[in-house]
Write an enzyme that holds these catalytic residues in place. Structure first.
Site, PDB file in Angstrom:
ATOM      1  N   LYS A   7      -5.888  -9.867  -4.629  1.00 37.60           N
ATOM      2  CA  LYS A   7      -4.793  -9.229  -4.916  1.00 37.60           C
ATOM      3  C   LYS A   7      -3.559 -10.596  -4.831  1.00 37.60           C
ATOM      4  O   LYS A   7      -3.773 -11.182  -4.175  1.00 37.60           O
ATOM      5  CB  LYS A   7      -4.526  -8.283  -3.750  1.00 37.60           C
ATOM      6  CG  LYS A   7      -3.069  -7.848  -3.489  1.00 37.60           C
ATOM      7  CD  LYS A   7      -2.981  -6.979  -2.430  1.00 37.60           C
ATOM      8  CE  LYS A   7      -1.493  -6.191  -2.111  1.00 37.60           C
ATOM      9  NZ  LYS A   7      -1.749  -5.519  -0.855  1.00 37.60           N
ATOM     10  N   ASP A  62       0.853   4.473   5.248  1.00 36.22           N
ATOM     11  CA  ASP A  62       1.086   4.570   3.694  1.00 36.22           C
ATOM     12  C   ASP A  62      -0.372   5.195   3.118  1.00 36.22           C
ATOM     13  O   ASP A  62      -0.891   4.986   2.078  1.00 36.22           O
ATOM     14  CB  ASP A  62       1.233   3.285   3.215  1.00 36.22           C
ATOM     15  CG  ASP A  62       1.854   3.533   1.710  1.00 36.22           C
ATOM     16  OD1 ASP A  62       2.507   4.326   1.598  1.00 36.22           O
ATOM     17  OD2 ASP A  62       2.235   2.535   0.934  1.00 36.22           O
TER      18      ASP A  62
END
Length: 334
Positions: free
Chosen positions: A32, A128
């Site tokens: 990432k 989230d």
């Protein structure tokens, strides 16, 4: 690190660039890296590293390593071959997930959240939870990912007041309106994910120029004694008892008051049938209020600043939205 030419080189998920590669020991990984459009900085990357390195569970994504030097910090995660749940359910390349698989996905996410909230040595609110942050491995086992917004919490306190960050459509009312954060905001978001998984559609969509919100639709069917009509029409076979149990759990999890939402350990017990899921008789006030007001509601009438990475930012000059559940991302603090 070496990259396998048989794998796609890069892909983008919510303004983060991912590269697929293979370690020297043969393990496939996802690397990432922040893209230029992302508002997530080193602080949030550091939060993600600190949080996920301290929690270990079969339904949480594994972090193999990181690099925070330079202007492009990197996180190296296990590679989840089947991508994200939202892609599988309603993306362009959506998969044909059968009912047992969908049920096990819901149950796995519930177990992961139960661990974060109640079993881990540190208590974590993810903040989230959404379909795009649920990744699926080769066997379609779910893994909760993206801990960049995660917060530690003290269960001795009633709540923590904090900046609102997360994704419209999954935000609990008390958090969206007042920034009151407890583990119950994850419970609310989990309920939304369950409804999306059952229906095979996102929580907000447009049909024939009309806005369709999954909460209104599900409650209409539930009150009309047609709850099984929620089920994705692609599912030709399903266990009616399990589906009804999952619907009841989702409606409990998305109650307006956090005190009415069950802890995740009880959610797991209800899904497995160890504890009976009660009939839900109280429609949340956020639904009835916005129906009375013809679609406009005080729930999201207060502007929440932040940039959207997947949809237009709510217009702060108008200060009202057509629904409390929009499908754009709040990147406050990212």
């Amino acid at each position: 690190m070496m990259f396998d030419s048989a794998l796609p080189k890069t892909f983008i998920v919510e303004n983060c660039l991912f590269s697929q590669g293979k370690l020297t020991d043969g393990r496939f990984v996802a690397v990432k890296q922040l893209s230029e459009a992302s508002h997530q900085g080193k602080k949030e990357f550091a939060t993600e590293i600190e949080t996920i390195s301290r929690v270990q569970h079969r339904n949480l994504v594994k972090l193999y390593g990181c690099c925070l030097e330079g202007n492009k910090p990197l996180l190296v995660y296990e590679c989840l071959e089947n991508g994200s749940l939202d892609h599988a359910l309603f993306g362009k390349g959506k998969s044909s997930l059968d009912w047992p698989t969908r049920f096990e996905i819901c149950l796995g996410v519930a177990r992961g959240l139960s661990y974060l909230h109640e079993e881990s040595s540190i208590r974590v609110v993810h903040r989230d939870i959404k379909a795009s942050n649920i990744l699926l491995d080769a066997n379609l086992n779910p893994k909760i990912s993206d801990f960049g917004l995660a917060k530690l919490y003290d269960d001795q306190k009633t709540h923590v007041s904090t900046k609102v960050a997360g994704t419209f459509g999954y935000l609990a009312p008390e958090y969206a309106m007042r920034g009151h954060m407890t583990e119950k905001i994850d419970v609310f978001a989990f309920g939304v994910v369950v409804l999306e998984t059952l229906a095979g559609r996102p929580n907000y969509s447009t049909k024939d120029e009309n806005k369709v919100y999954i909460f209104e639709w599900v409650w209409e069917l539930y009150e009309d004694n047609r709850p099984l009509d929620v089920v994705d029409p692609r599912l030709e076979e399903f266990d009616s008892e399990e589906v009804l149990r999952a619907i009841k759990v989702a409606l409990l999890c998305t109650q307006g008051s956090p005190h009415q939402r069950p802890p995740m350990s009880r959610v797991v017990a209800m899904l497995t049938g160890d504890v009976e899921a009660p009939d839900v008789v109280t429609k949340p006030s956020y639904i009835t209020e916005w129906q009375i007001k013809g679609g406009n509601t005080s729930y999201m009438s207060t502007d929440v600043s932040g940039q959207s990475s997947s949809a237009p930012r709510p217009n702060s000059s108008t200060s009202q939205t057509s629904s409390p559940f929009l499908s754009s991302v709040i990147d406050e603090g990212r």
